[in-house]
Structure formats: structure tokens, C-alpha cells
Design a protein around this motif. Structure first.
Motif, PDB file in Angstrom:
ATOM      1  N   SER A 129      -4.982  30.764  -6.729  1.00 38.15           N
ATOM      2  CA  SER A 129      -5.501  30.309  -8.020  1.00 38.15           C
ATOM      3  C   SER A 129      -4.662  29.216  -8.668  1.00 38.15           C
ATOM      4  CB  SER A 129      -5.614  31.496  -8.980  1.00 38.15           C
ATOM      5  OG  SER A 129      -6.507  32.456  -8.472  1.00 38.15           O
ATOM      6  N   GLY A 130      -3.371  29.153  -8.377  1.00 36.51           N
ATOM      7  CA  GLY A 130      -2.503  28.207  -9.068  1.00 36.51           C
ATOM      8  C   GLY A 130      -2.545  26.788  -8.538  1.00 36.51           C
ATOM      9  N   ASP A 131      -3.192  26.571  -7.397  1.00 35.35           N
ATOM     10  CA  ASP A 131      -3.297  25.217  -6.845  1.00 35.35           C
ATOM     11  C   ASP A 131      -4.188  24.357  -7.737  1.00 35.35           C
ATOM     12  OD1 ASP A 131      -1.785  26.147  -4.772  1.00 35.35           O
ATOM     13  OD2 ASP A 131      -3.343  25.990  -3.242  1.00 35.35           O
ATOM     14  N   GLY A 132      -4.073  23.041  -7.583  1.00 35.01           N
ATOM     15  CA  GLY A 132      -4.858  22.157  -8.436  1.00 35.01           C
ATOM     16  C   GLY A 132      -5.113  20.806  -7.806  1.00 35.01           C
ATOM     17  N   ILE A 133      -5.577  19.880  -8.627  1.00 36.27           N
ATOM     18  CA  ILE A 133      -5.831  18.513  -8.208  1.00 36.27           C
ATOM     19  C   ILE A 133      -5.316  17.560  -9.278  1.00 36.27           C
ATOM     20  CG2 ILE A 133      -7.820  19.064  -6.750  1.00 36.27           C
ATOM     21  CD1 ILE A 133      -9.637  18.200  -9.061  1.00 36.27           C
ATOM     22  N   LEU A 134      -5.143  16.293  -8.872  1.00 38.79           N
ATOM     23  CA  LEU A 134      -4.546  15.297  -9.744  1.00 38.79           C
ATOM     24  C   LEU A 134      -4.988  13.928  -9.253  1.00 38.79           C
ATOM     25  CD1 LEU A 134      -2.170  15.229 -11.979  1.00 38.79           C
ATOM     26  CD2 LEU A 134      -0.705  14.604 -10.067  1.00 38.79           C
ATOM     27  N   TYR A 135      -5.154  12.982 -10.179  1.00 36.03           N
ATOM     28  CA  TYR A 135      -5.360  11.596  -9.762  1.00 36.03           C
ATOM     29  C   TYR A 135      -3.986  10.942  -9.784  1.00 36.03           C
ATOM     30  CZ  TYR A 135      -7.205   6.928  -9.182  1.00 36.03           C
ATOM     31  OH  TYR A 135      -7.453   5.669  -8.700  1.00 36.03           O
ATOM     32  N   ALA A 136      -3.385  10.860  -8.611  1.00 34.64           N
ATOM     33  CA  ALA A 136      -1.967  10.515  -8.502  1.00 34.64           C
ATOM     34  C   ALA A 136      -1.597   9.125  -9.026  1.00 34.64           C
ATOM     35  CB  ALA A 136      -1.514  10.681  -7.045  1.00 34.64           C
TER      36      ALA A 136
ATOM     37  N   PRO B  41       0.825  -1.209   0.000  1.00 35.12           N
ATOM     38  CA  PRO B  41       0.000   0.000   0.000  1.00 35.12           C
ATOM     39  C   PRO B  41       0.861   1.261   0.000  1.00 35.12           C
ATOM     40  CG  PRO B  41      -0.829  -1.581   1.600  1.00 35.12           C
ATOM     41  CD  PRO B  41       0.483  -2.115   1.112  1.00 35.12           C
ATOM     42  N   ALA B  42       0.524   2.193  -0.873  1.00 36.59           N
ATOM     43  CA  ALA B  42       1.310   3.425  -1.004  1.00 36.59           C
ATOM     44  C   ALA B  42       0.434   4.639  -0.760  1.00 36.59           C
ATOM     45  CB  ALA B  42       1.924   3.513  -2.403  1.00 36.59           C
ATOM     46  N   ALA B  43       1.053   5.685  -0.209  1.00 40.94           N
ATOM     47  CA  ALA B  43       0.321   6.922   0.035  1.00 40.94           C
ATOM     48  C   ALA B  43      -0.186   7.541  -1.262  1.00 40.94           C
ATOM     49  CB  ALA B  43       1.215   7.909   0.785  1.00 40.94           C
ATOM     50  N   THR B  44       0.506   7.273  -2.371  1.00 39.46           N
ATOM     51  CA  THR B  44       0.088   7.816  -3.667  1.00 39.46           C
ATOM     52  C   THR B  44      -1.351   7.441  -3.986  1.00 39.46           C
ATOM     53  OG1 THR B  44       2.339   7.794  -4.536  1.00 39.46           O
ATOM     54  CG2 THR B  44       0.555   7.760  -6.152  1.00 39.46           C
ATOM     55  N   ALA B  45      -1.712   6.180  -3.739  1.00 39.10           N
ATOM     56  CA  ALA B  45      -3.056   5.708  -4.060  1.00 39.10           C
ATOM     57  C   ALA B  45      -4.079   6.114  -3.016  1.00 39.10           C
ATOM     58  CB  ALA B  45      -3.049   4.189  -4.208  1.00 39.10           C
ATOM     59  N   ALA B  46      -3.616   6.432  -1.799  1.00 40.63           N
ATOM     60  CA  ALA B  46      -4.552   6.713  -0.708  1.00 40.63           C
ATOM     61  C   ALA B  46      -4.856   8.191  -0.530  1.00 40.63           C
ATOM     62  CB  ALA B  46      -3.990   6.158   0.602  1.00 40.63           C
ATOM     63  N   GLY B  47      -4.031   9.079  -1.100  1.00 37.20           N
ATOM     64  CA  GLY B  47      -4.148  10.494  -0.805  1.00 37.20           C
ATOM     65  C   GLY B  47      -5.172  11.235  -1.655  1.00 37.20           C
ATOM     66  N   MET B  48      -5.298  12.540  -1.401  1.00 32.75           N
ATOM     67  CA  MET B  48      -6.279  13.375  -2.084  1.00 32.75           C
ATOM     68  C   MET B  48      -5.814  13.849  -3.451  1.00 32.75           C
ATOM     69  SD  MET B  48      -7.912  15.776   0.952  1.00 32.75           S
ATOM     70  CE  MET B  48      -9.442  16.130   0.082  1.00 32.75           C
ATOM     71  N   GLY B  49      -4.502  13.887  -3.671  1.00 30.18           N
ATOM     72  CA  GLY B  49      -4.015  14.426  -4.936  1.00 30.18           C
ATOM     73  C   GLY B  49      -4.177  15.927  -5.032  1.00 30.18           C
ATOM     74  N   HIS B  50      -4.092  16.613  -3.894  1.00 33.88           N
ATOM     75  CA  HIS B  50      -4.216  18.062  -3.859  1.00 33.88           C
ATOM     76  C   HIS B  50      -2.857  18.693  -4.137  1.00 33.88           C
ATOM     77  CE1 HIS B  50      -5.716  21.813  -1.397  1.00 33.88           C
ATOM     78  NE2 HIS B  50      -5.569  22.067  -2.685  1.00 33.88           N
ATOM     79  N   LEU B  51      -2.763  19.467  -5.202  1.00 30.80           N
ATOM     80  CA  LEU B  51      -1.533  20.183  -5.547  1.00 30.80           C
ATOM     81  C   LEU B  51      -1.614  21.561  -4.917  1.00 30.80           C
ATOM     82  CD1 LEU B  51      -1.318  19.183  -9.326  1.00 30.80           C
ATOM     83  CD2 LEU B  51      -0.318  18.009  -7.351  1.00 30.80           C
ATOM     84  N   ILE B  52      -0.827  21.778  -3.881  1.00 30.83           N
ATOM     85  CA  ILE B  52      -1.039  22.940  -3.023  1.00 30.83           C
ATOM     86  C   ILE B  52       0.295  23.534  -2.591  1.00 30.83           C
ATOM     87  CG2 ILE B  52      -1.181  21.396  -1.011  1.00 30.83           C
ATOM     88  CD1 ILE B  52      -3.154  23.360   0.245  1.00 30.83           C
TER      89      ILE B  52
END
Length: 369
Positions: free
Chosen positions: A139-146, A38-49
Motif C-alpha cells: 500500500s505504501g508504494d506510489g508514483i511521481l512525475y520525476a 538525456p537523463a533517466a529522470t525524464a525517461a523513467g516511470m516515476g514508480h516509487l517502489i
């Protein structure tokens, strides 16, 4: 002894994938070992902040987010990249003063920020409860499906991703659970919480977090909504904490966080902690209480004592390079972490001053003990 290419990367999460891509871009043959854990990549929100708890954190976030924006046109749609911005919510006058100070600090570094008063915030996000004092919009923050972004980063002819569980590291050599040894010019350890099993001296502490995702409700919110109390929660050094963090997904679903626990590494969802987290989110967005949730899960963030990752060569293990300890910013800072680490590996001037991230700040003292 088998050939592991020019560089072996242990860990196929977002940080390991970014390191592999940075190396392949320079013509290196890279072997990425994926233990299937299990990796944090798959468990996290994918918030680019962009977080600004300290100058080094701000610099790494800002540089990395620009890299994600540069890559946006290359990434496939299933990476779900969106530059939707973050609203830092101020519940009272004291938090609004924090928002103003944060706006000033980020603006001084060239970030696109805007303070919203109570009425402007209500117009921007009508689902929020009445009575909030305002917000800071970044405004520059984003999201991603990691997970898909990591897979895209690993999709390169010079990168081989192989199922393999590393059980021992000896400089630039790696022993697998099968007993086979692999050798390369360098080994990069980017295995999150699993890194401690290979290097027990690493000061990595797991922080458990809960997340919940709803059914599809398109158009309920457009920005990622984060209470300003999130910062103190994220850097809380002891005890469980929660903070409202509500993210709109491109699917129309809402992803709800966030919690932090030091006292539990059990992967099971804890109903009491989940309920506490959801009550906090509902306090900011009352309509959440009537939405249908379809899944809740947990993950473990790999945290260093000062909240910054360890990026650089292990001071006592020549040939072993570290990219660990990102806590909740692994997805955000993966591009910058990779660029900074690989520049050091090649003896180049890094794109950011490297001193604040070097492993020596924790491991150097042990060498003289």
C-alpha cells in the motif's frame, strides 16, 4: 579559477537534485551543473517502489519512500505524487508462493502488505485477465512525475542551477567544456550514465528500457500493476528481457513498461522490443490492445554490478563524492541516497548503515592493483 559555492553537484536529475536540496537544507551554497543531456529522470516511470532483492536495497527504498511521503504536502500538484500502491501479480501457484514470501519479508520490516486471492484481485482490478492466482498489495508504494519533482527540489535560494558541461574532474575542481575551472569544498558526481565519461573507472553499465503511454482513459486501473517476474527481469545480467508493468497516471493515461537491454545504447525505439513488451502487458490486461497509444520512447538506466548505488567519497580522488549506479531505482531512492551521502560528507552517522553502498566495494581493489 571560479567559485563554485560550497559544493558542486554534477547532474540535475532527481539524484543530483535531492543531494543539492539536502545540502541547501544545511545552509550550504550549491552549484548544480546541468549538461542538458538525456537523463533517466525524464525517461523513467516515476514508480516509487520498495524492492527487496537484498536487505540494503530494501532499507534504502523503505527509508526513501517515507521521505517522499513526508514531502507530499510540500510538493506542488504538478509533481503528480500519488500513494496508489503496487499490486505484484501472481500468474500461477509458484508465483503466489513468491508473493507470500515477499509479503512476510516486507511485513517483518513494518511495510503495509496484504495478500489478495484470485477473486479479491479481480474485484480490485477488473481489467486484469481471468485466471491469475492472486497478488501482493504493497500500500505504501506510489508514483511521481520525476522531472517536476527534481525541479521542485532545486527550487531553493541556496541552489544555483547552471547550464554547464563538465569535461574533467580533479578532486574538488571541475573543468567545463568552455575551459573554465570551478572549485568548491566538495564535488558530487550524480550524472547517471554520463558519469563514466568523467570517471572511466566507475563500473556503470547502461541498461536500455522502452516505455509507452496511452491516451486518457480514466478509471481503468487504480494500482500500479507489476508481474512478479519483474524482479528476475530487473536483475537479469545478460540478454534482453521484458515484464508487465502498468501504471495509472493522474491524467488518466496508462504508462506501460518494462524492458531491459544490455546490447543497445541507441536511443531509437526498437519496434520488435516494444512489441514484445506490449504483448507481455496485454497478456495481463487484455483491454490494453484496444487503447490508443500516443507516444513511445527509450531511456538508459545506469546500473552497478550488484544493483546498489555507489554512495560515498571516491577512494582515489579526495574531494569527489559519488551518487551513481541507481539503475531503475533512482527516483525511488533519491531522498535516501542524498541523506546517506551528505551525512558521510559531514562526518555524521548516516540514517542507514553505509557499508553496502560505499564505492570501495568496486574501486578499493583497483587502488591496490
Amino acid at each position: 579559477m571560479s567559485d563554485g559555492g560550497d559544493v558542486i553537484v554534477i547532474g540535475a536529475g532527481i539524484v543530483g537534485a535531492a543531494c543539492a536540496r539536502e545540502l541547501a537544507r544545511r545552509g550550504q551554497r550549491v552549484l548544480v551543473l546541468d549538461a542538458g543531456l538525456p537523463a533517466a529522470t525524464a525517461a523513467g516511470m516515476g514508480h516509487l517502489i520498495v524492492l527487496d532483492d537484498n536487505p540494503a536495497e530494501l532499507a534504502l527504498c523503505q527509508y526513501s519512500l517515507q521521505r517522499w511521503r513526508d514531502w507530499a504536502g510540500e510538493m506542488p500538484e504538478d509533481c503528480a505524487y500519488r500513494q496508489n500502491g503496487t499490486l505484484w501479480l501472481a500468474a500461477n501457484a509458484e508465483e503466489m508462493a513468491v508473493a507470500e514470501a515477499k509479503c512476510l519479508a516486507l511485513s517483518e520490516h513494518g511495510l503495509d502488505c496484504q495478500l489478495l486471492g484470485s477473486s479479491a484481485l479481480q474485484a480490485a482490478e477488473p481489467e486484469l485477465r481471468q485466471g491469475l492466482h492472486g497478488a501482493l498489495k504493497v500500500s505504501g508504494d506510489g508514483i511521481l512525475y520525476a522531472p517536476n519533482a527534481a525541479r521542485w527540489l532545486l527550487d531553493h535560494p541556496l541552489i544555483e542551477r547552471r547550464q554547464g558541461h563538465a569535461v574533467e574532474i580533479d578532486g574538488n575542481r571541475v573543468r567545463l567544456a568552455s575551459g573554465a575551472w570551478l572549485r568548491a569544498e566538495a564535488v558530487i558526481l550524480a550524472a547517471g550514465n554520463q558519469a563514466g565519461a568523467l570517471c572511466p573507472e566507475l563500473p556503470i553499465t547502461p541498461k536500455k528500457g522502452h516505455l509507452l503511454i496511452t491516451d486518457r482513459y480514466p478509471g481503468r486501473i487504480s494500482h500500479t500493476l507489476v508481474e512478479l517476474g519483474y524482479v528476475s527481469s530487473a536483475h537479469n545480467s545478460s540478454g534482453p528481457s521484458v515484464a508487465a508493468n502498468i501504471q495509472p497516471r493522474p491524467t488518466g493515461q496508462l504508462l506501460i513498461g518494462a524492458s531491459r537491454q544490455f546490447d543497445s545504447t541507441d536511443a531509437e525505439v526498437e519496434p520488435q522490443m516494444l512489441a514484445r513488451m506490449l504483448r507481455r502487458a496485454v497478456d495481463y490486461m487484455p483491454g490494453l490492445a484496444s487503447l490508443n497509444a500516443i507516444r513511445a520512447w527509450t531511456g538508459l538506466r545506469a546500473a552497478s554490478p550488484d544493483g546498489l548505488p555507489l554512495l560515498g567519497e571516491h577512494p582515489q580522488r579526495a574531494g569527489l563524492w559519488l551518487a551513481v549506479g541507481h539503475e531503475g531505482l533512482g527516483v525511488t531512492t533519491a531522498p535516501g541516497s542524498a541523506a546517506l551521502l551528505v551525512a558521510q560528507l559531514f562526518g555524521e552517522t548516516p540514517p542507514l548503515a553505509a557499508h553496502a553502498y560505499l564505492p570501495q566495494r568496486f574501486l578499493g581493489a583497483a587502488a591496490h592493483a
